[in-house]
Design an enzyme around this catalytic site. Structure first.
Site, PDB file in Angstrom:
ATOM      1  N   ASP A   1      33.681 -39.886  34.739  1.00  0.00           N
ATOM      2  CA  ASP A   1      33.246 -38.529  34.383  1.00  0.00           C
ATOM      3  C   ASP A   1      31.897 -38.567  33.667  1.00  0.00           C
ATOM      4  OD1 ASP A   1      33.471 -35.784  34.298  1.00  0.00           O
ATOM      5  OD2 ASP A   1      34.669 -35.757  32.459  1.00  0.00           O
TER       6      ASP A   1
ATOM      7  N   ARG B   1      26.432 -34.090  33.500  1.00  0.00           N
ATOM      8  CA  ARG B   1      25.730 -34.029  32.206  1.00  0.00           C
ATOM      9  C   ARG B   1      24.637 -35.090  32.125  1.00  0.00           C
ATOM     10  NH1 ARG B   1      30.922 -34.499  28.931  1.00  0.00           N
ATOM     11  NH2 ARG B   1      31.705 -34.947  31.025  1.00  0.00           N
TER      12      ARG B   1
ATOM     13  N   ASN C   1      38.639 -30.058  41.857  1.00  0.00           N
ATOM     14  CA  ASN C   1      37.185 -30.081  42.071  1.00  0.00           C
ATOM     15  C   ASN C   1      36.735 -29.167  43.215  1.00  0.00           C
ATOM     16  OD1 ASN C   1      36.831 -33.571  41.098  1.00  0.00           O
ATOM     17  ND2 ASN C   1      36.445 -31.734  39.885  1.00  0.00           N
TER      18      ASN C   1
HETATM   19  C1  IPE Z   1      37.963 -35.483  36.595  1.00  0.00           C
HETATM   20  O1  IPE Z   1      36.750 -35.004  36.142  1.00  0.00           O
HETATM   21  C2  IPE Z   1      37.904 -35.723  38.078  1.00  0.00           C
HETATM   22  C3  IPE Z   1      37.046 -36.811  38.536  1.00  0.00           C
HETATM   23  C4  IPE Z   1      36.394 -37.643  37.777  1.00  0.00           C
HETATM   24  C5  IPE Z   1      36.961 -36.976  39.965  1.00  0.00           C
HETATM   25  P1  IPE Z   1      36.465 -33.444  35.957  1.00  0.00           P
HETATM   26  O2  IPE Z   1      35.075 -33.340  35.468  1.00  0.00           O
HETATM   27  O3  IPE Z   1      36.759 -32.711  37.211  1.00  0.00           O
HETATM   28  O4  IPE Z   1      37.510 -33.029  34.853  1.00  0.00           O
HETATM   29  P2  IPE Z   1      37.582 -31.729  33.946  1.00  0.00           P
HETATM   30  O5  IPE Z   1      37.425 -30.539  34.848  1.00  0.00           O
HETATM   31  O6  IPE Z   1      36.451 -31.800  32.959  1.00  0.00           O
HETATM   32  O7  IPE Z   1      38.896 -31.817  33.252  1.00  0.00           O
HETATM   33  C1  IPE Z   2      32.503 -36.708  37.576  1.00  0.00           C
HETATM   34  O1  IPE Z   2      31.365 -36.180  36.988  1.00  0.00           O
HETATM   35  C2  IPE Z   2      32.418 -36.691  39.087  1.00  0.00           C
HETATM   36  C3  IPE Z   2      33.327 -35.745  39.739  1.00  0.00           C
HETATM   37  C4  IPE Z   2      34.181 -34.974  39.146  1.00  0.00           C
HETATM   38  C5  IPE Z   2      33.237 -35.686  41.182  1.00  0.00           C
HETATM   39  P1  IPE Z   2      31.206 -34.621  36.735  1.00  0.00           P
HETATM   40  O2  IPE Z   2      30.548 -34.017  37.929  1.00  0.00           O
HETATM   41  O3  IPE Z   2      32.486 -34.016  36.358  1.00  0.00           O
HETATM   42  O4  IPE Z   2      30.204 -34.625  35.517  1.00  0.00           O
HETATM   43  P2  IPE Z   2      30.250 -33.662  34.253  1.00  0.00           P
HETATM   44  O5  IPE Z   2      31.600 -33.791  33.631  1.00  0.00           O
HETATM   45  O6  IPE Z   2      29.979 -32.262  34.752  1.00  0.00           O
HETATM   46  O7  IPE Z   2      29.165 -34.176  33.375  1.00  0.00           O
HETATM   47 MG    MG Z   3      33.401 -33.725  34.564  1.00  0.00          MG
END
Ligand code: IPE
Ligand code: IPE
Ligand code: MG
Length: 255
Positions: A17, A21, A65
């Site tokens: 994750d 950001r 997602n």
């Molecule tokens: C969890 O991350 C899913 C993956 C890393 C694929 P998210 O960014 O989707 O999680 P939330 O929405 O912040 O809980």
């Molecule tokens: C994790 O990074 C990747 C996926 C969920 C596919 P994010 O896209 O959730 O990154 P943040 O949490 O918005 O920074």
């Molecule tokens: Mg995320």
């Protein structure tokens, strides 16, 4: 030389994750974060391989997602297709068996074909295991397992063991260690059942910045944990901790 770390987690689950950001901080589009995240994944998988981690399960796309803007979802699907096309041969060369968990019904045809190809190519590999969770949700997993178990037991007697057999990753030991990058301390519907006794490790580092040293720090943290599985300290012998998953399955079958 690779530094030996004992006890080693046999199975590591990864919530990658913080890509968005990471990109935002640099004034880049979110997709640049996802691309950088793919590079990080390749590097971390190499380090895991060098440390003889038998099984790694990564969260690539959650069932939630799909709620992201259509543009980002499409780019993520494309990145998965291209990433697999480009890098599956490296995994194959390292004798890694690659498998996918999640609901494939909603995935683009091209991605489904690439998943099948990757699984078939690496099916005979016995070196280590990489599970990639795509359109995966722990609640979906429990629901599909409950449906299958109920079919098998029409009289309605579904216990932990009959349910477990139908869950994703039924043939892997449960994860010993979960690493989540990006600062959030939650599971976000990842392996809800399978993480019952997993050691949790959270770090603020955004996934694209997660380095080999950060990974080793997580392994060292795991090494300090005292896994009791419900017992009291004196009962937990060293050999239980050496093979924690086996110890847990022995415990659950005799509970
Ligand atoms: C969890 O991350 C899913 C993956 C890393 C694929 P998210 O960014 O989707 O999680 P939330 O929405 O912040 O809980
Ligand atoms: C994790 O990074 C990747 C996926 C969920 C596919 P994010 O896209 O959730 O990154 P943040 O949490 O918005 O920074
Ligand atoms: Mg995320």
């Amino acid at each position: 030389m690779t530094e030996a770390i004992t006890p080693l987690p046999a199975h590591i689950a990864l919530i990658m994750d913080g890509n968005g950001r990471w990109a935002k901080r640099r004034g880049l589009p979110r997709n640049a974060g996802h691309q950088a995240g793919l590079k990080t994944l390749r590097q971390i998988l190499r380090v895991a391989h060098d440390h003889d981690i038998a099984c790694v399960t990564v969260f690539a796309f959650s069932s939630e997602n799909w709620r992201r803007p259509q543009h980002e979802v499409s780019l993520l699907m494309d990145l998965l297709v291209r990433g697999l096309r480009k890098h599956v041969s490296e995994l194959h060369a390292r004798n890694v068996r690659v498998r996918f968990i999640g609901n494939r019904a909603r995935l683009p045809t091209e991605l489904c074909a690439q998943l099948r190809h990757s699984e078939e190519l690496t099916a005979g590999n016995a070196g280590s295991m990489l599970n990639v969770a795509i359109d995966y949700g722990g609640q979906w997993d429990l629901a599909q397992a409950a449906t299958a178990a109920a079919r098998e037991h029409p009289q309605g007697l579904v216990d932990e063991h009959s349910l477990r057999r139908h869950l994703s990753l039924a043939d892997c030991p449960d994860p010993d260690l979960l690493i989540r990058t990006g600062g959030e301390q939650r599971l976000s519907n990842f392996l809800l059942w399978q993480l019952a006794y997993t050691e949790l490790y959270f770090t603020d580092v955004f996934w694209p910045d997660f380095s080999s040293q950060d990974f080793l720090a997580a392994l060292h943290s795991y090494q300090q944990r005292d896994r009791r599985f419900g017992k009291v300290e004196d009962m937990v012998k060293d050999e239980d901790n050496q093979d924690a998953s086996a110890a847990y399955s022995v415990l659950t079958s005799s509970a």
